[in-house]
Design an enzyme around this catalytic site. Structure first.
Site, short mmCIF file in Angstrom:
data_model
loop_
_atom_site.label_atom_id
_atom_site.label_comp_id
_atom_site.label_asym_id
_atom_site.label_seq_id
_atom_site.Cartn_x
_atom_site.Cartn_y
_atom_site.Cartn_z
CB VAL A 1 -12.84 -19.09 64.27
CG1 VAL A 1 -11.35 -19.41 64.37
CG2 VAL A 1 -13.06 -17.77 63.55
CB CYS A 2 -14.88 -23.23 67.21
SG CYS A 2 -14.87 -21.84 68.36
N PRO A 3 -14.73 -24.63 64.36
CG PRO A 3 -16.43 -24.56 62.75
CD PRO A 3 -15.93 -23.89 64.01
CB ILE B 1 -12.35 -28.68 66.30
CG1 ILE B 1 -12.44 -27.80 67.55
CG2 ILE B 1 -12.67 -30.13 66.64
CD1 ILE B 1 -13.85 -27.59 68.08
#
Length: 179
Positions: free
Chosen positions: A50-52, A55
């Site tokens: 999920v993080c990328p 970002i």
């Protein structure tokens, strides 16, 4: 019991950083953003799923933040070396590629703890996003479970509402009257 942050001076911080192109290391402090709005967001870990998406979406919207006199700073409890590896890995290979803002390392976990989003038993941060005004007052915070990404559009809308200088009703949008 958790301490309220909104409406108070944002907890001070100093963290090591990697530039968005992964080429240079540096340091950043809250005082570096005096006179500007800051969107400070924490994510759990580099090289995750999920993080990328968050970002890169924030990076893609960077010009909108700049137009609102706001800077963006991402942080996790990973090292600057992990950040650099992630930034220099192409997006097609689960990397970030170049982004438009630095990533900070909260490897000591102090900043995540000070902002009330540290999952102590795991040593990682929740998805916390904070908007800090030019005088250092924390104006907005949202904290998500790590399974759920945040909304760039909502972050921009809230920043615009905070900058409108008045009371903003539910679903306020730029151009709407203040109460």
């Amino acid at each position: 019991m958790a301490e309220r942050l909104v409406g108070r001076q944002a907890p001070d911080f100093t963290m090591e950083t990697v530039t968005g192109d992964g080429k240079d290391f540096g340091k950043v402090s809250l005082t570096d953003y005096k006179g500007k709005w800051l969107v400070l967001f924490f994510y759990p870990l580099d090289f995750t799923f999920v993080c990328p998406t968050e970002i890169t979406a924030l990076s893609d919207a960077y010009d909108q933040f700049k137009a609102l006199d706001a800077e963006v700073l991402g942080a996790s409890t990973d090292s600057i070396h992990s950040h650099k590896a992630w930034l220099t890995t192409p997006r097609d290979y689960n990397g970030l590629g170049n982004i438009n803002f630095p990533l900070a390392s909260d490897i000591t976990k102090k900043v995540a703890s000070d902002y009330g989003i540290l999952i102590e038993e795991e040593g990682i941060a929740l998805r916390g996003l904070f908007i800090i005004d030019p005088e250092g007052e924390l104006k907005y915070q949202v904290v998500n479970h790590n399974d759920v990404g945040r909304s760039v559009e909502e972050t921009i809308r809230v920043l615009q509402a905070l900058q409108s200088g008045g009371l903003c009703a539910m679903n306020w949008k730029p151009g709407d009257k203040n109460l």
